[in-house]
Scaffold this motif. Sequence first.
Motif, short mmCIF file in Angstrom:
data_model
loop_
_atom_site.label_atom_id
_atom_site.label_comp_id
_atom_site.label_asym_id
_atom_site.label_seq_id
_atom_site.Cartn_x
_atom_site.Cartn_y
_atom_site.Cartn_z
N THR A 1 8.84 15.46 4.51
CA THR A 1 7.00 14.86 3.79
C THR A 1 7.66 13.61 2.43
N THR A 2 6.52 12.60 2.64
CA THR A 2 7.16 11.99 1.64
C THR A 2 5.93 11.20 1.22
N ARG A 3 5.70 11.33 0.18
CA ARG A 3 4.25 10.52 -0.60
C ARG A 3 4.76 8.84 -0.90
N THR A 4 3.82 7.85 -0.71
CA THR A 4 4.03 6.54 -0.84
C THR A 4 3.02 5.84 -1.33
N ARG A 5 3.47 4.29 -1.71
CA ARG A 5 1.95 3.60 -2.27
C ARG A 5 1.78 3.36 -1.36
N CYS A 6 1.12 2.19 -1.44
CA CYS A 6 0.13 1.66 -0.10
C CYS A 6 0.51 1.36 0.66
N GLN A 7 0.73 1.72 1.92
CA GLN A 7 1.16 1.12 2.89
C GLN A 7 0.39 0.04 4.38
N GLY A 8 -0.40 -0.68 3.57
CA GLY A 8 -0.78 -1.64 3.45
C GLY A 8 -1.45 -1.74 5.24
N ARG A 9 -2.60 -0.50 4.69
CA ARG A 9 -4.02 -0.69 6.12
C ARG A 9 -4.83 -0.01 5.30
N CYS A 10 -5.15 -0.40 4.69
CA CYS A 10 -6.34 0.36 3.62
C CYS A 10 -7.66 0.62 4.30
N GLU A 11 -7.71 -0.69 5.42
CA GLU A 11 -8.68 -0.65 6.01
C GLU A 11 -8.69 1.04 6.97
N ASP A 12 -7.78 1.87 7.30
CA ASP A 12 -7.65 2.52 7.80
C ASP A 12 -7.66 3.63 7.07
N ALA A 13 -7.96 4.31 5.29
CA ALA A 13 -7.99 5.12 5.11
C ALA A 13 -8.03 5.98 5.26
N CYS A 14 -7.77 6.87 5.27
CA CYS A 14 -6.58 7.95 4.91
C CYS A 14 -5.58 7.86 6.21
N VAL A 15 -4.13 6.35 5.91
CA VAL A 15 -3.20 5.97 6.95
C VAL A 15 -2.19 7.70 6.52
N ILE A 16 -1.48 7.83 7.53
CA ILE A 16 0.22 8.66 8.17
C ILE A 16 0.99 8.17 8.54
N THR A 17 1.84 7.59 8.48
CA THR A 17 2.59 7.41 9.45
C THR A 17 4.09 8.65 9.42
N VAL A 18 3.99 8.85 11.02
CA VAL A 18 5.25 9.90 11.49
C VAL A 18 6.09 8.79 12.35
N TYR A 19 7.50 9.72 11.63
CA TYR A 19 8.69 8.92 12.32
C TYR A 19 9.35 9.93 12.66
N PRO A 20 10.16 10.02 13.83
CA PRO A 20 10.81 8.82 13.66
C PRO A 20 10.00 7.83 15.47
N GLU A 21 9.16 8.76 15.41
CA GLU A 21 8.36 7.59 16.80
C GLU A 21 7.38 6.37 16.63
N GLY A 22 7.12 5.80 15.14
CA GLY A 22 6.79 5.33 14.56
C GLY A 22 4.78 5.26 14.26
N VAL A 23 4.39 6.40 14.72
CA VAL A 23 3.11 6.71 14.76
C VAL A 23 2.34 6.30 12.97
N TRP A 24 1.20 5.71 13.76
CA TRP A 24 0.38 5.42 12.35
C TRP A 24 -0.54 5.81 12.17
N TYR A 25 -1.06 6.93 12.14
CA TYR A 25 -2.12 7.70 12.16
C TYR A 25 -3.65 6.91 11.60
N LYS A 26 -4.48 7.45 11.70
CA LYS A 26 -5.66 6.47 10.67
C LYS A 26 -7.02 7.31 10.36
N GLU A 27 -8.47 7.07 9.64
CA GLU A 27 -9.00 8.06 9.31
C GLU A 27 -8.39 9.32 8.92
N VAL A 28 -7.73 9.07 8.50
CA VAL A 28 -7.36 11.23 8.10
C VAL A 28 -7.84 11.97 7.11
N THR A 29 -8.10 13.37 7.72
CA THR A 29 -8.96 14.01 6.56
C THR A 29 -8.31 14.97 6.99
N PRO A 30 -8.40 15.94 5.72
CA PRO A 30 -7.42 17.26 6.17
C PRO A 30 -7.69 18.15 7.09
#
Length: 127
Positions: free
Chosen positions: A48-77
């Motif tokens: 796991t790595t924390r980043t700064r802004c990933q540029g998808r603010c309207e989808d907050a909270c954003v998580i990306t999963v690699y190597p698949e390249g899956v972007w998750y939106k509106e993630v809660t705990p």
Amino acid sequence: MTTWNLNGMKHHLFFCNGGSCTKKGAEEVVEAMRDEIKLQEADVRIHTTRTRCQGRCEDACVITVYPEGVWYKEVTPEIGRRIVREHLVGGSPVEEHISYTYEDELAARPDTKEGQSKTKRKEAQTK
């Protein structure tokens, strides 16, 4: 959580810690997902790595999963824990929270202007 040896890693998660995600609970999402990774004894396969802004603010909270390249939106705990159990450990992405994936020639999900759903793409290919 320092990882010196990346051999055996299957997934790399990027947690957005930009302003919009932070306001919507990014820290709690990070803590929940890292806790679930430990509970599933998957910390030798998931980095796991924390980043700064990933540029998808309207989808907050954003998580990306690699190597698949899956972007998750509106993630809660709670959703984050599901992502760990169902996607990262179980192999089944949490479809209702995916905003984008590199799958199928980098096509976007149906809730974005650019793309169409995988189901519709498959239906069109069989006609």
